[in-house]
Design a protein around this motif. Structure first.
Motif, PDB file in Angstrom:
ATOM      1  N   ASP A 167       2.540 -11.424   6.118  1.00  0.00           N
ATOM      2  CA  ASP A 167       1.885 -10.762   4.992  1.00  0.00           C
ATOM      3  C   ASP A 167       0.596 -11.456   4.585  1.00  0.00           C
ATOM      4  O   ASP A 167      -0.337 -10.813   4.108  1.00  0.00           O
TER       5      ASP A 167
ATOM      6  N   SER B 180      -4.067  -2.110   5.555  1.00  0.00           N
ATOM      7  CA  SER B 180      -3.520  -2.617   4.294  1.00  0.00           C
ATOM      8  C   SER B 180      -4.448  -3.630   3.643  1.00  0.00           C
ATOM      9  O   SER B 180      -4.380  -3.855   2.429  1.00  0.00           O
TER      10      SER B 180
ATOM     11  N   SER C 299       0.814   5.312   3.669  1.00  0.00           N
ATOM     12  CA  SER C 299       1.016   3.881   3.397  1.00  0.00           C
ATOM     13  C   SER C 299       0.840   3.570   1.929  1.00  0.00           C
ATOM     14  O   SER C 299       0.216   4.307   1.175  1.00  0.00           O
ATOM     15  N   ASP C 300       1.429   2.431   1.554  1.00  0.00           N
ATOM     16  CA  ASP C 300       1.262   1.866   0.213  1.00  0.00           C
ATOM     17  C   ASP C 300       0.586   0.533   0.396  1.00  0.00           C
ATOM     18  O   ASP C 300       1.119  -0.363   1.045  1.00  0.00           O
ATOM     19  N   ASP C 301      -0.606   0.374  -0.156  1.00  0.00           N
ATOM     20  CA  ASP C 301      -1.408  -0.824   0.107  1.00  0.00           C
ATOM     21  C   ASP C 301      -0.936  -2.074  -0.623  1.00  0.00           C
ATOM     22  O   ASP C 301      -1.422  -3.156  -0.357  1.00  0.00           O
ATOM     23  N   GLN C 302       0.001  -1.934  -1.555  1.00  0.00           N
ATOM     24  CA  GLN C 302       0.445  -3.103  -2.308  1.00  0.00           C
ATOM     25  C   GLN C 302       1.456  -3.886  -1.485  1.00  0.00           C
ATOM     26  O   GLN C 302       2.645  -3.595  -1.448  1.00  0.00           O
ATOM     27  N   VAL C 303       0.985  -4.910  -0.773  1.00  0.00           N
ATOM     28  CA  VAL C 303       1.833  -5.748   0.065  1.00  0.00           C
ATOM     29  C   VAL C 303       2.287  -6.949  -0.739  1.00  0.00           C
ATOM     30  O   VAL C 303       1.485  -7.610  -1.390  1.00  0.00           O
ATOM     31  N   SER C 304       3.597  -7.247  -0.689  1.00  0.00           N
ATOM     32  CA  SER C 304       4.133  -8.359  -1.469  1.00  0.00           C
ATOM     33  C   SER C 304       5.261  -9.011  -0.698  1.00  0.00           C
ATOM     34  O   SER C 304       6.006  -8.347   0.027  1.00  0.00           O
TER      35      SER C 304
ATOM     36  N   ASP D 286      11.352  -1.982  -6.670  1.00  0.00           N
ATOM     37  CA  ASP D 286      11.631  -1.892  -5.236  1.00  0.00           C
ATOM     38  C   ASP D 286      13.127  -1.751  -4.973  1.00  0.00           C
ATOM     39  O   ASP D 286      13.554  -0.993  -4.087  1.00  0.00           O
TER      40      ASP D 286
ATOM     41  N   ARG E 242       4.749  -2.410   2.582  1.00  0.00           N
ATOM     42  CA  ARG E 242       4.556  -3.325   1.466  1.00  0.00           C
ATOM     43  C   ARG E 242       5.637  -4.405   1.384  1.00  0.00           C
ATOM     44  O   ARG E 242       5.436  -5.432   0.734  1.00  0.00           O
TER      45      ARG E 242
END
Length: 497
Positions: free
Chosen positions: A104, A223, A255-260, A267, A422
């Motif tokens: 990530d 992302s 896609s969802d750009d919020q990577v965590s 979630d 994400r």
């Protein structure tokens, strides 16, 4: 009533038409794809699992030599030899967590390049070892690299491959692991433990060099907001004729750009996260509960029972069976599908471990020993009238074939396919930690389990676990064959809770 039925039929026809349109668009795109450089990138990546296989296979030929070496500083007793073999799993569990953070933060490509370093340093320390603790340190470092590899490589391949070949490409991960194990066994027949360590350090060195010329995955680049670099990566992987802009747009739309690297409460309430996470964890747990480590533990002595005097050759035969049938799995993965192969694999292992239990039960009754059978001392092979070694051999071959076709490669492949972008790093690290943690626990407690349940009871327990994994596969594991990663994630979100 008639109007409602007509409206429902119209809506269904519209939905089917849209699905057909999407499929036709995908097929038209994939018809323009050239796979040459995709195969090249996959080859560079799977040098990591090849290195991983060398790590796993190294201890088998090295421990006998280190147990009899003349230097007292390096000589391993039984307890030290056990730790030398199993401490890799501890390093791999740590590596799984580290790998989830790395993919990530720095991406898939750099994570692969950096994991070459602990492979190389670990084997270098083993080569230069002056005491047992240096051997342990080298094994921990190579285990750490193996944990990172087991997470990053399936993820990298799933994100660069398209749906027509993703199953085959993903199965190459396990194929290269078992190829590395076999390579270590074969090399160990001719090389001493130091030269074998030098041989094992070659694949990760080559991987680090080759990966310099390979692209980052388009999904990770998108992302990070790097649209131009993502399109260049797609052109490299798909060839000049495929419209890179179309694939990038498709990925962005879903896609969802919020990577965590951490999961929030939102979630955990999202079926698109908790459902695949549950599936991934259970696949990894059931893979270890099949009894694969127990079967491999007995492989050498079972061959001795069947009059195979050279145990080194016997272990190579076992590894060769794994290589052949893992290759078969790779060839049929995108035709047969993941779910069918998992079910067939589970049935095969359920029956073979049950037969193993029968073997141990009959053998212990023959010798009047209810606690089980000591294979090394058994006189069964000397008495053809009561010889049962054929049953053990058949069970082992049937088990390894089944495991190689399904529960060996597929859990890693499915893990790389089912998670949203994400949370991929965190979710994958949880799965890898589950796999390696359970592998360590089962390996270290296996003898205690046999003392408690007897040999026969232990293998019947494994047979029961294999039966459970069949039920789990039927009820909960989705079929991912022929679907894009985005379609797989939509499937989880759309399933009834």
């Amino acid at each position: 009533m008639i109007e409602i039925q007509n409206e429902s039929r119209r809506l269904l026809d519209t939905e089917d038409g849209e699905d057909t349109s999407v499929r036709s668009e995908q097929d038209a795109y994939l018809d323009k794809v050239k796979n040459g450089k995709l195969f090249l990138a996959t080859l560079a990546a799977v040098l990591g699992p090849l290195s991983f296989g060398f790590v796993l296979g190294y201890s088998s030929p090295a421990i006998p030599e280190l147990s009899t070496i003349t230097d007292p500083r390096l000589r391993l007793n039984d307890d030290e030899a056990s730790w030398f073999g199993s401490i890799v799993t501890i390093g791999a569990a740590i590596g799984g967590v580290l790998g989830g953070w790395m993919v990530d933060k720095i991406g898939r490509k750099l994570s692969l390049m950096f994991c070459s370093l602990p492979y190389i340093f670990g084997f270098t320390i083993v080569i230069a070892a002056q005491n047992v603790w240096m051997l342990y340190l080298g094994r921990v470092l190579t285990g750490l690299a193996s944990g990172v590899t087991s997470l990053v490589v399936p993820l990298y391949i799933s994100e660069i491959a398209h749906e027509r070949v993703r199953g085959t490409m993903g199965s190459c991960v396990q194929l290269m692991v078992v190829t590395g194990i076999m390579g270590a066994y074969i090399a160990g027949m001719f090389l001493d433990w130091r030269w074998l360590a030098i041989c094992c350090s070659i694949p990760p060195t080559i991987m680090m060099v080759f990966m310099c010329f390979m692209p980052e995955t388009p999904r990770f680049l998108l992302s990070q907001g790097k649209r131009r670099e993502a399109e260049e990566a797609v052109r490299f992987l798909r060839g000049p004729d495929a419209p890179a802009e179309w694939e990038c747009a498709r990925i962005e739309d879903a896609s969802d750009d919020q990577v965590s690297f951490v999961l929030g409460m939102a979630d955990l309430k999202d079926p698109g996260v908790y459902k695949p996470l549950g599936v991934g964890i259970m696949l990894m747990l059931f893979q270890q509960l099949t009894g694969i480590n127990a079967i491999m533990f007995y492989a050498e002595t079972i061959f001795e029972e069947a009059h195979f005097k050279n145990s080194n050759v016997a272990t190579v035969v076992v590894a060769a069976i794994q290589v052949v049938f893992t290759a078969v799995a790779a060839l049929v993965m995108d035709r047969a599908g993941r779910k069918l192969l998992l079910i067939l694999s589970g049935v095969s292992m359920c029956l073979s471990t049950a037969a193993f239990g029968v073997y141990f039960k009959l053998s212990s009754e023959t010798h009047g020993n209810s606690s089980g059978l000591c294979l090394v001392e058994s006189p069964l092979a000397e008495n053809p009238a009561v010889g049962l070694s054929w049953l053990a051999l058949a069970s082992m071959g049937f088990f390894i074939t089944g495991f190689s076709l399904g529960w060996g490669p597929i859990p890693w492949l499915v893990m790389s396919e089912i998670f949203p972008s994400r949370v991929k790093g965190f979710a994958s690290s949880v799965c890898v930690l589950t796999n390696w943690g359970s592998a360590f626990i089962i390996t270290k407690t296996f003898q205690d389990l046999m003392d408690l349940l007897t040999n026969a009871g232990t293998f019947w327990l494994f047979s029961g676990c294999c039966a459970l994994n069949i039920v789990f596969t039927i009820l909960f594991v989705p079929e991912t064959k022929g679907k894009t990663l985005e379609q797989i994630q939509t499937q989880f979100k759309g399933t009834p809770e």
